[in-house]
Design a protein around this motif. Structure first.
Motif, PDB file in Angstrom:
ATOM      1  N   GLU A  22      -6.276   1.857  -9.851  1.00  0.00           N
ATOM      2  CA  GLU A  22      -5.747   1.872  -8.486  1.00  0.00           C
ATOM      3  C   GLU A  22      -4.270   2.272  -8.462  1.00  0.00           C
ATOM      4  O   GLU A  22      -3.847   3.085  -7.638  1.00  0.00           O
ATOM      5  CB  GLU A  22      -5.918   0.491  -7.870  1.00  0.00           C
ATOM      6  CG  GLU A  22      -5.415   0.412  -6.434  1.00  0.00           C
ATOM      7  CD  GLU A  22      -5.575  -0.988  -5.862  1.00  0.00           C
ATOM      8  OE1 GLU A  22      -6.271  -1.799  -6.492  1.00  0.00           O
ATOM      9  OE2 GLU A  22      -5.006  -1.264  -4.813  1.00  0.00           O
ATOM     10  N   LEU A  26      -2.849   5.798  -6.832  1.00  0.00           N
ATOM     11  CA  LEU A  26      -1.841   5.833  -5.769  1.00  0.00           C
ATOM     12  C   LEU A  26      -0.622   6.643  -6.213  1.00  0.00           C
ATOM     13  O   LEU A  26      -0.077   7.440  -5.438  1.00  0.00           O
ATOM     14  CB  LEU A  26      -1.422   4.415  -5.399  1.00  0.00           C
ATOM     15  CG  LEU A  26      -0.268   4.336  -4.378  1.00  0.00           C
ATOM     16  CD1 LEU A  26      -0.702   4.935  -3.043  1.00  0.00           C
ATOM     17  CD2 LEU A  26       0.209   2.903  -4.189  1.00  0.00           C
ATOM     18  N   THR A  97       5.406   1.844   3.414  1.00  0.00           N
ATOM     19  CA  THR A  97       4.095   2.489   3.410  1.00  0.00           C
ATOM     20  C   THR A  97       4.126   3.624   2.382  1.00  0.00           C
ATOM     21  O   THR A  97       5.209   4.095   1.993  1.00  0.00           O
ATOM     22  CB  THR A  97       3.743   3.079   4.782  1.00  0.00           C
ATOM     23  OG1 THR A  97       4.639   4.185   5.056  1.00  0.00           O
ATOM     24  CG2 THR A  97       3.853   2.048   5.890  1.00  0.00           C
ATOM     25  N   GLY A 181      -1.664  -3.258  -4.293  1.00  0.00           N
ATOM     26  CA  GLY A 181      -2.806  -2.642  -3.630  1.00  0.00           C
ATOM     27  C   GLY A 181      -2.448  -1.712  -2.497  1.00  0.00           C
ATOM     28  O   GLY A 181      -3.347  -1.192  -1.821  1.00  0.00           O
ATOM     29  N   TYR A 182      -1.155  -1.502  -2.249  1.00  0.00           N
ATOM     30  CA  TYR A 182      -0.764  -0.665  -1.116  1.00  0.00           C
ATOM     31  C   TYR A 182       0.345   0.315  -1.480  1.00  0.00           C
ATOM     32  O   TYR A 182       0.207   1.511  -1.231  1.00  0.00           O
ATOM     33  CB  TYR A 182      -0.327  -1.561   0.039  1.00  0.00           C
ATOM     34  CG  TYR A 182      -0.094  -0.822   1.343  1.00  0.00           C
ATOM     35  CD1 TYR A 182      -1.043   0.069   1.847  1.00  0.00           C
ATOM     36  CD2 TYR A 182       1.077  -1.015   2.076  1.00  0.00           C
ATOM     37  CE1 TYR A 182      -0.818   0.740   3.044  1.00  0.00           C
ATOM     38  CE2 TYR A 182       1.299  -0.357   3.279  1.00  0.00           C
ATOM     39  CZ  TYR A 182       0.340   0.522   3.745  1.00  0.00           C
ATOM     40  OH  TYR A 182       0.564   1.179   4.937  1.00  0.00           O
ATOM     41  N   THR A 183       1.437  -0.181  -2.062  1.00  0.00           N
ATOM     42  CA  THR A 183       2.555   0.717  -2.394  1.00  0.00           C
ATOM     43  C   THR A 183       3.016   0.533  -3.839  1.00  0.00           C
ATOM     44  O   THR A 183       4.140   0.879  -4.153  1.00  0.00           O
ATOM     45  CB  THR A 183       3.753   0.489  -1.440  1.00  0.00           C
ATOM     46  OG1 THR A 183       4.190  -0.869  -1.582  1.00  0.00           O
ATOM     47  CG2 THR A 183       3.379   0.769  -0.004  1.00  0.00           C
TER      48      THR A 183
END
Length: 232
Positions: A22, A26, A97, A181-183
């Motif tokens: 992951e 990203l 973000t 999990g996002y940035t």
């Protein structure tokens, strides 16, 4: 403990650990998006800067060359202020973000693409100037032709930008926030996991980053060889 960490790091890579995959995914998405944006803007801008003649051109070249060494934390701070709630672009809601990270990386590698493109196209114009002029091509109309002819050399510029973006940590940490999990990217995860003492994941990500750097250098070397054969 280090031996165990190396063993565990290789196990994470071999088993395609979900957390590791992951983070790598990203990182690649953010970096490749930033490189694409920088190329769309930087390649024609660098070619135009190489061929156009206007007052202040020398100062513009000096500025672009200077921005190649722009400290990432400074770029991150400026973008943070622009995207923060009280900033002029705060209404967009991009702070913390992946989009903000793409903006930060694009700002960092754009001067690299512009500067290397300018130098490459300027050298090529000196070689092809008489031929293109005799065919009725003006400086600006020659831009697409020169960019296409310099495509193999320009791959090196693109890879140089990709290399800086993939290894960047300061700017993306400021505007991305390193949210799991996002940035969270490879570089920010390495810094975090090392501070936590989770050396296995940090080493696994570090090995992948080193492999990526090796591939980039091999690609740049191969492109330079192809460009030399094409020129010769």
């Amino acid at each position: 403990m280090p031996d165990n960490a190396f063993t565990e790091a290789f196990r994470l890579i071999a088993t395609l650990d979900p957390a590791l995959v992951e983070i790598v995914g990203l990182s690649l998405r953010v970096t490749m998006s930033a490189v694409a944006i920088a190329c769309l803007i930087g390649l024609p801008l660098g070619a135009a800067l190489a061929l156009a003649r206007f007052p202040g051109r020398g100062a513009a070249i000096v500025l672009v060359n200077a921005l190649m060494g722009l400290p990432p934390v400074v770029a991150g701070l400026v973008i943070f202020l622009l995207l923060s709630r009280s900033g002029p672009l705060g209404a967009l809601g991009l702070l913390f973000t992946p989009a903000a990270m793409i903006v930060a990386q694009s700002v960092l590698i754009l001067p690299i693409v512009v500067a290397l493109t300018r130098q490459t196209v300027e050298d090529l114009w000196g070689e092809y100037r008489e031929q293109l002029t005799s065919l009725g091509s003006s400086r600006m109309r020659a831009v697409p032709t020169l960019l296409w002819d310099a495509r193999f050399s320009l791959v090196t510029a693109i890879l140089a930008g990709f290399g800086r973006a993939s290894a960047e940590v300061g700017a993306v940490l400021i505007v991305g926030g390193n949210i799991a999990g996002y940035t969270r990217t490879m570089t920010t995860a390495i810094a975090l996991e090392t501070s936590r003492g989770d050396l296995a994941l940090a080493l696994g990500l570090g090995l992948i980053l080193l492999a990526l750097t090796l591939l980039l250098n091999a690609g740049a070397y191969g492109s330079a060889r192809v460009a030399a054969r094409h020129a010769g």
